[in-house]
Design an enzyme around this catalytic site. Sequence first.
Site, PDB file in Angstrom:
ATOM      1  N   GLY A  72       0.803  -1.230   0.000  1.00  0.00           N
ATOM      2  CA  GLY A  72       0.000   0.000   0.000  1.00  0.00           C
ATOM      3  C   GLY A  72       0.826   1.266   0.000  1.00  0.00           C
ATOM      4  O   GLY A  72       0.374   2.321   0.452  1.00  0.00           O
ATOM      5  N   ASP A 114       9.125   4.870  -9.326  1.00  0.00           N
ATOM      6  CA  ASP A 114       8.905   3.438  -9.510  1.00  0.00           C
ATOM      7  C   ASP A 114       8.528   3.186 -10.973  1.00  0.00           C
ATOM      8  O   ASP A 114       7.544   3.741 -11.449  1.00  0.00           O
ATOM      9  CB  ASP A 114       7.773   2.978  -8.583  1.00  0.00           C
ATOM     10  CG  ASP A 114       7.536   1.480  -8.634  1.00  0.00           C
ATOM     11  OD1 ASP A 114       8.105   0.812  -9.521  1.00  0.00           O
ATOM     12  OD2 ASP A 114       6.770   0.978  -7.796  1.00  0.00           O
ATOM     13  N   GLU A 158       3.176  -8.670   8.861  1.00  0.00           N
ATOM     14  CA  GLU A 158       3.602 -10.036   8.562  1.00  0.00           C
ATOM     15  C   GLU A 158       5.116 -10.122   8.728  1.00  0.00           C
ATOM     16  O   GLU A 158       5.804  -9.102   8.668  1.00  0.00           O
ATOM     17  CB  GLU A 158       3.216 -10.436   7.129  1.00  0.00           C
ATOM     18  CG  GLU A 158       1.718 -10.531   6.914  1.00  0.00           C
ATOM     19  CD  GLU A 158       1.356 -10.940   5.488  1.00  0.00           C
ATOM     20  OE1 GLU A 158       2.296 -11.210   4.694  1.00  0.00           O
ATOM     21  OE2 GLU A 158       0.158 -10.975   5.170  1.00  0.00           O
ATOM     22  N   ASN A 181      -0.362  -1.144   7.152  1.00  0.00           N
ATOM     23  CA  ASN A 181      -1.591  -1.241   6.358  1.00  0.00           C
ATOM     24  C   ASN A 181      -2.261  -2.608   6.468  1.00  0.00           C
ATOM     25  O   ASN A 181      -1.667  -3.573   6.944  1.00  0.00           O
ATOM     26  CB  ASN A 181      -1.272  -0.965   4.878  1.00  0.00           C
ATOM     27  CG  ASN A 181      -1.324   0.514   4.547  1.00  0.00           C
ATOM     28  OD1 ASN A 181      -2.119   1.262   5.110  1.00  0.00           O
ATOM     29  ND2 ASN A 181      -0.482   0.950   3.619  1.00  0.00           N
ATOM     30  N   CYS A 201     -15.404 -15.210  11.455  1.00  0.00           N
ATOM     31  CA  CYS A 201     -14.817 -15.910  10.302  1.00  0.00           C
ATOM     32  C   CYS A 201     -13.506 -16.567  10.746  1.00  0.00           C
ATOM     33  O   CYS A 201     -12.581 -15.867  11.183  1.00  0.00           O
ATOM     34  CB  CYS A 201     -14.584 -14.914   9.169  1.00  0.00           C
ATOM     35  SG  CYS A 201     -13.323 -15.407   7.980  1.00  0.00           S
TER      36      CYS A 201
END
EC number: 3.6.-.-
Length: 329
Positions: A31, A56, A231, A258, A268
């Site tokens: 993000g 980029d 992560e 993010n 769930c």
Amino acid sequence: MSFDPLPGTLENLLEQTSLKWIFVGGKGGVGKTTTSCSLAIQMSKVRSSVLLISTDPAHNLSDAFGTKFGKDARKVPGFDNLSAMEIDPNLSIQEMTEQADQQNPNNPLSGMMQDLAFTIPGIDEALAFAEILKQIKSMEFDCVIFDTAPTGHTLRFLNFPTVLEKALGKLGGLSSRFGPMINQMGSIMGVNANEQDLFGKMESMRANISEVNKQFKNPDLTTFVCVCISEFLSLYETERMIQELTSYEIDTHNIVVNQLLLDPNTTCPQCMARRKMQQKYLAQIEELYEDFHVVKVPQVPAEVRGTEALKSFSEMLVKPYVYPTSGKE
């Protein structure tokens, strides 16, 4: 010794009126472009003129705003003081080489001189970087925000001023050693080698680049915003990036995390497992970077594309997100 955590927003950047250069970077897919576009929108509220520039090669600014941008700055639709541009460093150096060839089409030594110059590692990208800075300087923007390439390219990009300064020193030595020989060869072949054109142009960049190098290392003028997700690989990449930024003496004190699943009442199973994993790494981020502003941004239900969606997303960068306690979003 622990202390109260810093506010989890980027409001500190809006309040730091001395800031000139803001780099936004991170691993691919976290993000980064959405964050840089949103930050640019917020900065445009407090600055007279803001430039958002993508280095980029993927060039996602056009996709994010739904407007085609190119190598020349143009206004972002709906804003009077926000402009954007997309530059491919590799293309920039190619154009510079073509221009030199056009100026001396019959000079057989022109290509040799360029080949000689470009044998210095990193000089091609560094010269392209110098060209970018030259364009920016002529436009006089109050604040420049870089949407950078994925991590490895970003760090190399930030080291370009140092690379170029060293390269110019080497080229100066080459000029004094080989200049007379090249001129002599040129006169024998009946052409004007004019090696000073190439070396002179590069040398004229030195003062400019040296000044920018100083500015990049001045925390009053420059900062880097790290963007990641909660992560392991992203956390590892962020830590590596912060260590390298520190070695380059570039300030960084903001991390945007993010795609967080913040609903504590989800039933769930997959969401619950993912949220548990995210909370584990988020705790590590907060512990590792207790002296940083850690901005927690939730996973949004739809792609953030278009000006209105970006405006809405940008609010989460300056106001701590609070998950609704009742009702559904």
